[in-house]
Design a protein around this motif. Structure first.
Motif, PDB file in Angstrom:
ATOM      1  N   HIS A  28       0.835  -1.213   0.000  1.00  0.00           N
ATOM      2  CA  HIS A  28       0.000   0.000   0.000  1.00  0.00           C
ATOM      3  C   HIS A  28       0.864   1.256   0.000  1.00  0.00           C
ATOM      4  O   HIS A  28       0.567   2.223  -0.711  1.00  0.00           O
ATOM      5  CB  HIS A  28      -0.940   0.018   1.207  1.00  0.00           C
ATOM      6  N   ALA A  29       1.934   1.259   0.790  1.00  0.00           N
ATOM      7  CA  ALA A  29       2.825   2.421   0.849  1.00  0.00           C
ATOM      8  C   ALA A  29       3.494   2.652  -0.505  1.00  0.00           C
ATOM      9  O   ALA A  29       3.617   3.796  -0.960  1.00  0.00           O
ATOM     10  CB  ALA A  29       3.877   2.232   1.943  1.00  0.00           C
ATOM     11  N   ALA A  30       3.909   1.571  -1.160  1.00  0.00           N
ATOM     12  CA  ALA A  30       4.545   1.704  -2.480  1.00  0.00           C
ATOM     13  C   ALA A  30       3.554   2.289  -3.486  1.00  0.00           C
ATOM     14  O   ALA A  30       3.915   3.147  -4.305  1.00  0.00           O
ATOM     15  CB  ALA A  30       5.051   0.350  -2.954  1.00  0.00           C
ATOM     16  N   ARG A  31       2.323   1.879  -3.413  1.00  0.00           N
ATOM     17  CA  ARG A  31       1.295   2.412  -4.329  1.00  0.00           C
ATOM     18  C   ARG A  31       1.081   3.902  -4.085  1.00  0.00           C
ATOM     19  O   ARG A  31       0.965   4.681  -5.026  1.00  0.00           O
ATOM     20  CB  ARG A  31      -0.001   1.641  -4.136  1.00  0.00           C
ATOM     21  N   LEU A  32       1.038   4.306  -2.822  1.00  0.00           N
ATOM     22  CA  LEU A  32       0.878   5.725  -2.501  1.00  0.00           C
ATOM     23  C   LEU A  32       2.061   6.549  -3.006  1.00  0.00           C
ATOM     24  O   LEU A  32       1.889   7.651  -3.526  1.00  0.00           O
ATOM     25  CB  LEU A  32       0.714   5.917  -0.994  1.00  0.00           C
ATOM     26  N   ALA A  34       3.999   5.825  -5.518  1.00  0.00           N
ATOM     27  CA  ALA A  34       4.026   5.802  -6.981  1.00  0.00           C
ATOM     28  C   ALA A  34       2.943   6.676  -7.612  1.00  0.00           C
ATOM     29  O   ALA A  34       3.089   7.092  -8.758  1.00  0.00           O
ATOM     30  CB  ALA A  34       3.878   4.362  -7.470  1.00  0.00           C
ATOM     31  N   MET A  35       1.884   6.963  -6.872  1.00  0.00           N
ATOM     32  CA  MET A  35       0.749   7.708  -7.421  1.00  0.00           C
ATOM     33  C   MET A  35       0.465   8.915  -6.528  1.00  0.00           C
ATOM     34  O   MET A  35      -0.332   8.817  -5.583  1.00  0.00           O
ATOM     35  CB  MET A  35      -0.460   6.793  -7.525  1.00  0.00           C
ATOM     36  N   PRO A  36       1.088  10.049  -6.807  1.00  0.00           N
ATOM     37  CA  PRO A  36       1.012  11.221  -5.929  1.00  0.00           C
ATOM     38  C   PRO A  36      -0.400  11.729  -5.618  1.00  0.00           C
ATOM     39  O   PRO A  36      -0.623  12.255  -4.554  1.00  0.00           O
ATOM     40  CB  PRO A  36       1.813  12.279  -6.672  1.00  0.00           C
ATOM     41  N   ARG A  62      -6.067  -0.517  16.201  1.00  0.00           N
ATOM     42  CA  ARG A  62      -5.667  -1.144  14.937  1.00  0.00           C
ATOM     43  C   ARG A  62      -5.449  -0.098  13.845  1.00  0.00           C
ATOM     44  O   ARG A  62      -4.490  -0.196  13.075  1.00  0.00           O
ATOM     45  CB  ARG A  62      -6.704  -2.176  14.533  1.00  0.00           C
ATOM     46  N   LEU A  63      -6.318   0.896  13.789  1.00  0.00           N
ATOM     47  CA  LEU A  63      -6.131   1.989  12.824  1.00  0.00           C
ATOM     48  C   LEU A  63      -4.806   2.701  13.063  1.00  0.00           C
ATOM     49  O   LEU A  63      -4.059   2.984  12.118  1.00  0.00           O
ATOM     50  CB  LEU A  63      -7.279   2.998  12.931  1.00  0.00           C
ATOM     51  N   GLU A  64      -4.525   2.979  14.310  1.00  0.00           N
ATOM     52  CA  GLU A  64      -3.280   3.675  14.660  1.00  0.00           C
ATOM     53  C   GLU A  64      -2.056   2.833  14.293  1.00  0.00           C
ATOM     54  O   GLU A  64      -1.060   3.359  13.776  1.00  0.00           O
ATOM     55  CB  GLU A  64      -3.273   4.018  16.154  1.00  0.00           C
ATOM     56  N   ALA A  65      -2.130   1.527  14.530  1.00  0.00           N
ATOM     57  CA  ALA A  65      -1.009   0.642  14.193  1.00  0.00           C
ATOM     58  C   ALA A  65      -0.746   0.652  12.689  1.00  0.00           C
ATOM     59  O   ALA A  65       0.404   0.768  12.254  1.00  0.00           O
ATOM     60  CB  ALA A  65      -1.294  -0.778  14.687  1.00  0.00           C
ATOM     61  N   VAL A  66      -1.790   0.563  11.883  1.00  0.00           N
ATOM     62  CA  VAL A  66      -1.627   0.563  10.424  1.00  0.00           C
ATOM     63  C   VAL A  66      -1.143   1.931   9.952  1.00  0.00           C
ATOM     64  O   VAL A  66      -0.217   2.025   9.134  1.00  0.00           O
ATOM     65  CB  VAL A  66      -2.935   0.157   9.717  1.00  0.00           C
ATOM     66  N   ARG A  67      -1.734   3.001  10.469  1.00  0.00           N
ATOM     67  CA  ARG A  67      -1.331   4.356  10.070  1.00  0.00           C
ATOM     68  C   ARG A  67       0.151   4.595  10.373  1.00  0.00           C
ATOM     69  O   ARG A  67       0.900   5.093   9.526  1.00  0.00           O
ATOM     70  CB  ARG A  67      -2.187   5.409  10.775  1.00  0.00           C
ATOM     71  N   LYS A  68       0.586   4.219  11.565  1.00  0.00           N
ATOM     72  CA  LYS A  68       1.997   4.416  11.952  1.00  0.00           C
ATOM     73  C   LYS A  68       2.933   3.638  11.040  1.00  0.00           C
ATOM     74  O   LYS A  68       3.993   4.131  10.658  1.00  0.00           O
ATOM     75  CB  LYS A  68       2.226   3.993  13.404  1.00  0.00           C
ATOM     76  N   ARG A  69       2.556   2.422  10.690  1.00  0.00           N
ATOM     77  CA  ARG A  69       3.403   1.619   9.801  1.00  0.00           C
ATOM     78  C   ARG A  69       3.478   2.255   8.420  1.00  0.00           C
ATOM     79  O   ARG A  69       4.543   2.309   7.820  1.00  0.00           O
ATOM     80  CB  ARG A  69       2.891   0.183   9.697  1.00  0.00           C
ATOM     81  N   LEU A  70       2.353   2.743   7.896  1.00  0.00           N
ATOM     82  CA  LEU A  70       2.378   3.413   6.598  1.00  0.00           C
ATOM     83  C   LEU A  70       3.274   4.643   6.645  1.00  0.00           C
ATOM     84  O   LEU A  70       4.082   4.869   5.751  1.00  0.00           O
ATOM     85  CB  LEU A  70       0.959   3.828   6.176  1.00  0.00           C
ATOM     86  N   GLU A  71       3.134   5.433   7.686  1.00  0.00           N
ATOM     87  CA  GLU A  71       3.949   6.644   7.814  1.00  0.00           C
ATOM     88  C   GLU A  71       5.429   6.297   7.979  1.00  0.00           C
ATOM     89  O   GLU A  71       6.290   7.002   7.480  1.00  0.00           O
ATOM     90  CB  GLU A  71       3.456   7.503   8.967  1.00  0.00           C
ATOM     91  N   LEU A  73       6.939   4.008   6.546  1.00  0.00           N
ATOM     92  CA  LEU A  73       7.453   3.591   5.237  1.00  0.00           C
ATOM     93  C   LEU A  73       7.540   4.776   4.274  1.00  0.00           C
ATOM     94  O   LEU A  73       7.493   4.605   3.067  1.00  0.00           O
ATOM     95  CB  LEU A  73       6.573   2.480   4.653  1.00  0.00           C
ATOM     96  N   LYS A  74       7.665   5.971   4.841  1.00  0.00           N
ATOM     97  CA  LYS A  74       7.853   7.201   4.069  1.00  0.00           C
ATOM     98  C   LYS A  74       6.657   7.523   3.173  1.00  0.00           C
ATOM     99  O   LYS A  74       6.802   8.022   2.076  1.00  0.00           O
ATOM    100  CB  LYS A  74       9.123   7.127   3.221  1.00  0.00           C
ATOM    101  N   LYS A  75       5.485   7.221   3.657  1.00  0.00           N
ATOM    102  CA  LYS A  75       4.267   7.575   2.944  1.00  0.00           C
ATOM    103  C   LYS A  75       4.151   9.089   2.950  1.00  0.00           C
ATOM    104  O   LYS A  75       4.372   9.719   3.968  1.00  0.00           O
ATOM    105  CB  LYS A  75       3.077   6.926   3.655  1.00  0.00           C
ATOM    106  N   PRO A  76       3.838   9.714   1.797  1.00  0.00           N
ATOM    107  CA  PRO A  76       3.677  11.168   1.786  1.00  0.00           C
ATOM    108  C   PRO A  76       2.619  11.625   2.796  1.00  0.00           C
ATOM    109  O   PRO A  76       1.587  10.976   2.947  1.00  0.00           O
ATOM    110  CB  PRO A  76       3.231  11.459   0.354  1.00  0.00           C
ATOM    111  N   PRO A  77       2.850  12.731   3.516  1.00  0.00           N
ATOM    112  CA  PRO A  77       1.936  13.169   4.579  1.00  0.00           C
ATOM    113  C   PRO A  77       0.569  13.637   4.077  1.00  0.00           C
ATOM    114  O   PRO A  77       0.433  14.062   2.942  1.00  0.00           O
ATOM    115  CB  PRO A  77       2.692  14.329   5.235  1.00  0.00           C
ATOM    116  N   GLY A  78      -0.415  13.527   4.947  1.00  0.00           N
ATOM    117  CA  GLY A  78      -1.738  14.081   4.692  1.00  0.00           C
ATOM    118  C   GLY A  78      -2.610  13.294   3.743  1.00  0.00           C
ATOM    119  O   GLY A  78      -3.594  13.826   3.243  1.00  0.00           O
ATOM    120  N   ARG A  79      -2.292  12.044   3.507  1.00  0.00           N
ATOM    121  CA  ARG A  79      -3.068  11.278   2.534  1.00  0.00           C
ATOM    122  C   ARG A  79      -3.795  10.081   3.138  1.00  0.00           C
ATOM    123  O   ARG A  79      -4.315   9.246   2.417  1.00  0.00           O
ATOM    124  CB  ARG A  79      -2.151  10.832   1.397  1.00  0.00           C
ATOM    125  N   ILE A  80      -3.847  10.004   4.467  1.00  0.00           N
ATOM    126  CA  ILE A  80      -4.534   8.895   5.133  1.00  0.00           C
ATOM    127  C   ILE A  80      -5.734   9.430   5.902  1.00  0.00           C
ATOM    128  O   ILE A  80      -5.613  10.345   6.705  1.00  0.00           O
ATOM    129  CB  ILE A  80      -3.606   8.167   6.124  1.00  0.00           C
TER     130      ILE A  80
END
Length: 113
Positions: A28-32, A34-36, A62-71, A73-80
């Motif tokens: 999911h992080a890689a998809r985010l 790759a697609m700005p 559970r939401l917080e655990a997934v959100r933290k893991r996405l962030e 992985l250098k997920k761009p901010p403000g997109r969750i």
């Protein structure tokens, strides 16, 4: 929303991220990345064995655990975005067996623009 291959599953009473879940989060992080213009919504569902307040708290954890893991992985901010349904508002009949309960303990992942 129903469970899909993009859903992230949890053990009973847990918000720990297992290796299968981590693999999905990496995807999911890689998809985010790759697609700005892509946004993601995480929707928590829980079982129905505990009280509503307990299940809502589990969903938030559970939401917080997934959100933290996405962030992490250098997920761009403000997109969750997150949505906690707990055991309420599910589009399914009440669970009567462990297989159904296992499918209920999840965070669904929706991508949108």
């Amino acid at each position: 929303v129903t469970a899909t291959e993009d859903s992230i599953y949890f053990n009973q009473g847990s918000s720990s991220i297992g290796e299968d879940a981590m693999e999905a989060i990496r995807r999911h992080a890689a998809r985010l990345r790759a697609m700005p213009g892509l946004q993601i919504t995480l929707i928590a569902h829980t079982g129905e064995l505990g009280s509503s307040s307990l299940e809502l708290a589990r969903g938030e954890n559970r939401l917080e655990a997934v959100r933290k893991r996405l962030e992490g992985l250098k997920k761009p901010p403000g997109r969750i975005r997150t949505e906690n349904q707990g055991s309420e508002n599910r589009n399914a009949e009440p669970c009567v067996d462990d297989e159904c309960r296992n499918r209920s303990r999840r965070v669904d992942v929706l991508f949108h623009r």
